[in-house]
Design a protein around this motif. Structure first.
Motif, PDB file in Angstrom:
ATOM      1  N   ALA A   1       0.889  -1.182  -0.057  1.00 38.90           N
ATOM      2  CA  ALA A   1       0.153   0.061  -0.086  1.00 38.90           C
ATOM      3  C   ALA A   1       1.034   1.233   0.044  1.00 38.90           C
ATOM      4  CB  ALA A   1      -1.001  -0.002   1.335  1.00 38.90           C
ATOM      5  N   ALA A   2       2.037   1.211   0.826  1.00 33.60           N
ATOM      6  CA  ALA A   2       2.820   2.276   0.817  1.00 33.60           C
ATOM      7  C   ALA A   2       3.560   2.511  -0.688  1.00 33.60           C
ATOM      8  CB  ALA A   2       3.947   2.284   2.135  1.00 33.60           C
ATOM      9  N   GLY A   3       4.017   1.528  -1.218  1.00 35.57           N
ATOM     10  CA  GLY A   3       4.530   1.603  -2.464  1.00 35.57           C
ATOM     11  C   GLY A   3       3.587   2.296  -3.550  1.00 35.57           C
ATOM     12  N   VAL A   4       2.506   1.967  -3.492  1.00 35.77           N
ATOM     13  CA  VAL A   4       1.383   2.624  -4.520  1.00 35.77           C
ATOM     14  C   VAL A   4       1.131   3.986  -4.104  1.00 35.77           C
ATOM     15  CG1 VAL A   4      -1.033   2.572  -5.458  1.00 35.77           C
ATOM     16  CG2 VAL A   4       0.007   0.491  -5.184  1.00 35.77           C
ATOM     17  N   SER A   5       1.107   4.421  -2.887  1.00 36.46           N
ATOM     18  CA  SER A   5       0.946   5.533  -2.263  1.00 36.46           C
ATOM     19  C   SER A   5       1.970   6.682  -2.805  1.00 36.46           C
ATOM     20  CB  SER A   5       0.917   5.559  -0.624  1.00 36.46           C
ATOM     21  OG  SER A   5       0.933   6.921  -0.247  1.00 36.46           O
ATOM     22  N   VAL A   6       3.225   6.206  -2.963  1.00 41.13           N
ATOM     23  CA  VAL A   6       4.494   6.937  -3.149  1.00 41.13           C
ATOM     24  C   VAL A   6       4.579   7.021  -4.888  1.00 41.13           C
ATOM     25  CG1 VAL A   6       5.814   7.036  -1.214  1.00 41.13           C
ATOM     26  CG2 VAL A   6       6.084   5.339  -3.055  1.00 41.13           C
ATOM     27  N   ALA A   7       3.795   5.878  -5.458  1.00 36.83           N
ATOM     28  CA  ALA A   7       4.167   5.940  -6.933  1.00 36.83           C
ATOM     29  C   ALA A   7       2.912   6.872  -7.452  1.00 36.83           C
ATOM     30  CB  ALA A   7       3.623   4.303  -7.394  1.00 36.83           C
ATOM     31  N   PHE A   8       1.805   6.798  -7.000  1.00 37.14           N
ATOM     32  CA  PHE A   8       0.780   7.461  -7.550  1.00 37.14           C
ATOM     33  C   PHE A   8       0.604   9.006  -6.708  1.00 37.14           C
ATOM     34  CE2 PHE A   8      -0.173   3.629  -9.972  1.00 37.14           C
ATOM     35  CZ  PHE A   8      -0.089   4.181 -11.053  1.00 37.14           C
ATOM     36  N   GLY A   9       1.006   9.025  -5.623  1.00 38.41           N
ATOM     37  CA  GLY A   9       0.608  10.020  -4.714  1.00 38.41           C
ATOM     38  C   GLY A   9      -0.874   9.904  -4.146  1.00 38.41           C
ATOM     39  N   ALA A  10      -1.214   8.809  -4.069  1.00 32.51           N
ATOM     40  CA  ALA A  10      -2.577   8.224  -3.600  1.00 32.51           C
ATOM     41  C   ALA A  10      -2.727   7.127  -2.498  1.00 32.51           C
ATOM     42  CB  ALA A  10      -3.187   7.581  -4.889  1.00 32.51           C
TER      43      ALA A  10
END
Length: 760
Positions: free
Chosen positions: A261-270
């Motif tokens: 979840a943290a990975g996608v958070s920083v990948a898309f700013g989401a």
């Protein structure tokens, strides 16, 4: 006959296994964990800590530290993932621009950063400043002309090849697991499979470095998928620092779910989209506690990235846009058409890419990964450079395609013919006839679209880090922008048509081509990955506009329906099956009317089941059985005649127990009796010391009867994460069903090759 417990006071020695010994409870590489056993072990650990916490203040403080360790791990994951993402973004920005030129005042500045500090930049030529020089200006003092163009072209290709060669060499030599997107393997690991080294420190380091190199090389790939792998490597590293997670593979996977979840958070700013992505697409076991921790990790990661501010625009992503015009009901039709395009593109991509990857695995092509990367990079660079929409980085391309055409835009896509008498506010420019620049951009976009579709098929799956989110979004954004411009011009020139009459009057700003690009991007990403809820949330977090949820939902659902009509598998599931990973997908349905007895081993004509007896086998007998078979464990029965089931012993723990017993317990020899009962068997007085192994015996193995429907058995394996299940009739052991047997049976029922499962 005497009781063995009375011999030479050896009763205490025989119970040495009542204390845990090294490596017990761990698993071998390429094996599946036992979720029920891991959960039971964690419950026992928690019970001990709770009871000890009442004994003293020190133990109470230890229990508090144990309770808070999960949140500390999430904090550390968020901080490291956010920092790495920020560093990757900054490095990619600089190295992408390095292919075209260099900043003389500070060579580590990207083109944009270089011109920020210049006092000689004008609004019309905002990308030109004396401090930034193209390679032709620096080397031969020419900025225009054929020789300057050829030199810049040549150096662009050379830089791209250098970056790609360095990346594939680093992966090949130091971390073979750093290649690909990582999401298929992360899904498999989270389902309970062990792949040692896949989330190791070397993989983390090499993947971070090579991700910068491959994205900068201009290949048709993104960094978003690999960032999930990078974040999970961070999660694995920090969980190894706390015994609560390092000694329990089930608890470790809860941390990895939050890290994804943290990975996608920083990948898309989401951050919210990241949590939903982990829940919908990646995770296998996702309790409510993990939901909260995932949310916290995603929040910390997004906050860290925002603090670094890699894009210099106070946003978390490069392509943050805001639209000033609402969408209209009549526009749902082109939005749905874009959804159909996304579904068709997803199907085409999955089939072609899997066919190419299968060819790579089964032919000599797979023996030359470096050559393949070099050839694809060379083709990409040669074809990409002449077209401005393929020359720039894919993220910048998407950013331009998403943008609304305001009065300050200088893009070719905004080259409309303006009305000189227009006195409207800057944010409310009416629809205008397209100028020559828009028509030129349309042709270039059409060529770029065809190129992206073809080259992405061959790029994804090479032996370098390669994400699929950004190339898929680029394909959809290009198609969407072209559709948006077409609808806009149709509405301008034919505003009296019945479909435009009610909502698009002359002089009104009624169609936003950038919105069509965004919807197209969502449709194509959904068609490839089959994401729905998390996709829509990620897309509206990207744009900051809640009112565009309905168009995004319409496109996402349509693309999934169309793609599912040709095949249920998304790209990640397809690669899982291609690689033969033992993954039981929760989304798959099993409707065949077979029974447990049809699948269990042994079958007719096969040797009888290898079992252990509770108190009549010697150490040598068990060692011979282990040597002659490769099973993960053995059922324990009362005797070979009765075959009444007692429990189940794991192979690895038997090996470790015997090894430790020989080292730590005097008198244990090859003809020592092994027993799994509470009390030792009665033995002759001169018998060697028996070996008690009750501690490693699972007294409650999961069992089903031979007439249990396989539909139920498959459901049990999915929901409980079993390694194996014993088949009994009236308490008598008949056979065993392993996860491998279930996967083979499902493949057989689907008319696929049952031997394609890699399971060790």
């Amino acid at each position: 006959m005497v009781n063995a417990g009375d011999m030479n006071g050896s009763g205490n020695l025989m119970d040495f296994l009542d204390e845990p010994f090294p490596d017990v409870g761990t698993y071998e590489d390429f094996h599946t964990i036992d979720w029920l056993r891991e959960k039971s072990r964690d419950t026992d650990r928690h019970r001990k800590i709770t009871s000890k916490s009442k004994e003293s203040i020190l133990e109470f403080i230890k229990s508090l530290l144990d309770a808070w360790s999960g949140w500390v791990v999430m904090l550390l994951i968020g901080l490291l993932a956010g920092t790495l993402a920020g560093v990757i973004d900054l490095a990619v920005d600089w190295m992408t621009d390095l292919k075209e030129g260099v900043c003389l005042s500070a060579f580590w500045y990207s083109h944009e950063q270089c011109c920020w500090t210049s006092n000689e930049t004008t609004f019309d030529d905002r990308d030109k400043c004396p401090q930034w020089q193209k390679w032709s200006e620096l080397l031969v003092n020419q900025s225009e002309g054929a020789s300057a163009y050829i030199l810049n072209y040549f150096l662009y290709i050379m830089w791209a090849l250098s970056f790609a060669f360095l990346a594939v060499s680093l992966v090949r030599v130091f971390a073979p697991y750093a290649c690909g997107s990582g999401i298929p393997e992360i899904k498999t690991i989270l389902s309970g499979f062990i792949i040692r080294g896949y989330l190791g420190k070397w993989t983390l380091l090499i993947k971070t470095v090579t991700l910068v190199l491959v994205v900068s090389s201009g290949l048709s790939l993104g960094k978003e998928g690999p960032l999930v792998h990078v974040a999970c490597c961070c999660g694995n590293f920090f969980s190894s620092l706390f015994s609560k997670y390092s000694r329990n593979e089930g608890k470790r996977r809860e941390v990895l779910s939050a890290a994804a979840a943290a990975g996608v958070s920083v990948a898309f700013g989401a951050p919210i989209g990241g949590v939903l992505f982990s829940l919908e697409e990646v995770s296998y076991y996702f309790p409510l506690k993990t939901l909260w921790r995932s949310f916290f990790a995603a929040l910390v990661a997004a906050f860290t990235l925002r603090s670094i501010n890699p894009f210099g625009n106070s946003r978390l992503v490069l392509f943050y846009v805001e639209y000033h015009t609402p969408w209209y009901m009549a526009e749902l039709f082109p939005f749905i058409l874009l959804g159909v395009f996304g579904g068709l593109w997803g199907t085409l991509f999955i089939r072609c890419n899997i066919a190419w990857c299968r060819r790579r695995k089964t032919t000599r092509l797979g023996k030359y990964p470096v050559l393949e990367v070099i050839v694809v990079t060379a083709i990409t660079a040669i074809v990409a450079y002449p077209n401005p929409y393929t020359r720039r980085s894919t993220s910048e391309l998407i950013s331009e395609l998403f943008n609304d055409c305001g009065a300050l835009e200088s893009s070719q896509l905004c080259d409309y013919i303006n009305d000189p008498n227009m006195t409207r506010p800057v944010d409310d420019i009416p629809d205008r006839p397209a100028g020559i620049g828009v028509y030129t951009a349309m042709w270039q976009l059409a060529l770029a679209l065809i190129f992206k579709i073809i080259i992405t098929i061959f790029t994804f799956g090479m032996k370098i880090p390669s994400g699929l989110f950004i190339p898929s979004m680029a394909v959809g954004a290009m198609a969407g922008r072209m559709v948006g411009i077409a609808v806009e011009q149709l509405a301008y020139h034919h505003h009296d048509w019945i479909i435009f009459r009610n909502w698009c009057r002359p002089g009104a700003d009624c169609v936003t081509p950038g919105l069509y690009a965004m919807v197209g991007a969502a449709a194509c990403l959904g068609g490839v990955t089959r994401m729905t809820v998390s996709l829509v949330v990620i897309m509206f977090e990207l744009t900051g506009g809640l009112e565009y949820i309905v168009p995004l939902m319409a496109a996402a659902v349509t693309s999934k329906w169309v793609a599912d009509a040709f095949g249920k598998e998304g790209i990640y599931e397809a690669h899982i099956h291609l690689n033969g990973y033992p993954f039981l997908d929760v989304k798959d349905e099993f409707t065949h009317r077979t029974l447990a007895t049809d699948v269990m081993r042994p079958r007719r004509g096969e040797p009888p089941l290898s079992v252990l007896t509770q108190d009549s086998m010697t150490v040598e007998d068990v060692e011979t059985l282990i040597k002659e078979t490769d099973y993960n464990g053995f059922p324990v029965v009362v005797s070979k005649d009765s075959e009444r089931l007692i429990g189940f012993a794991q192979r690895r723990e038997l090996i470790l127990a015997i090894k430790n017993a020989r080292q730590r317990q005097d008198g244990v020899v090859s003809n020592s009796i092994m027993y799994f009962t509470e009390d030792p068997p009665e033995l002759p007085a001169n018998s060697p010391h028996p070996l008690k192994l009750r501690r490693i015996l699972n007294l409650s193995p999961f069992t089903v009867t031979d007439h249990t429907p396989m539909e139920t058995v498959v459901d049990i394996f999915r929901k409980l994460g079993l390694r194996q299940c014993l088949v009994t009739r009236s308490g008598r052991l008949l056979g065993v069903i392993t996860k491998k047997d279930v996967l083979r049976h499902m493949a057989q029922m689907a008319n696929q090759d049952p031997e394609s499962i890699m399971f060790n």
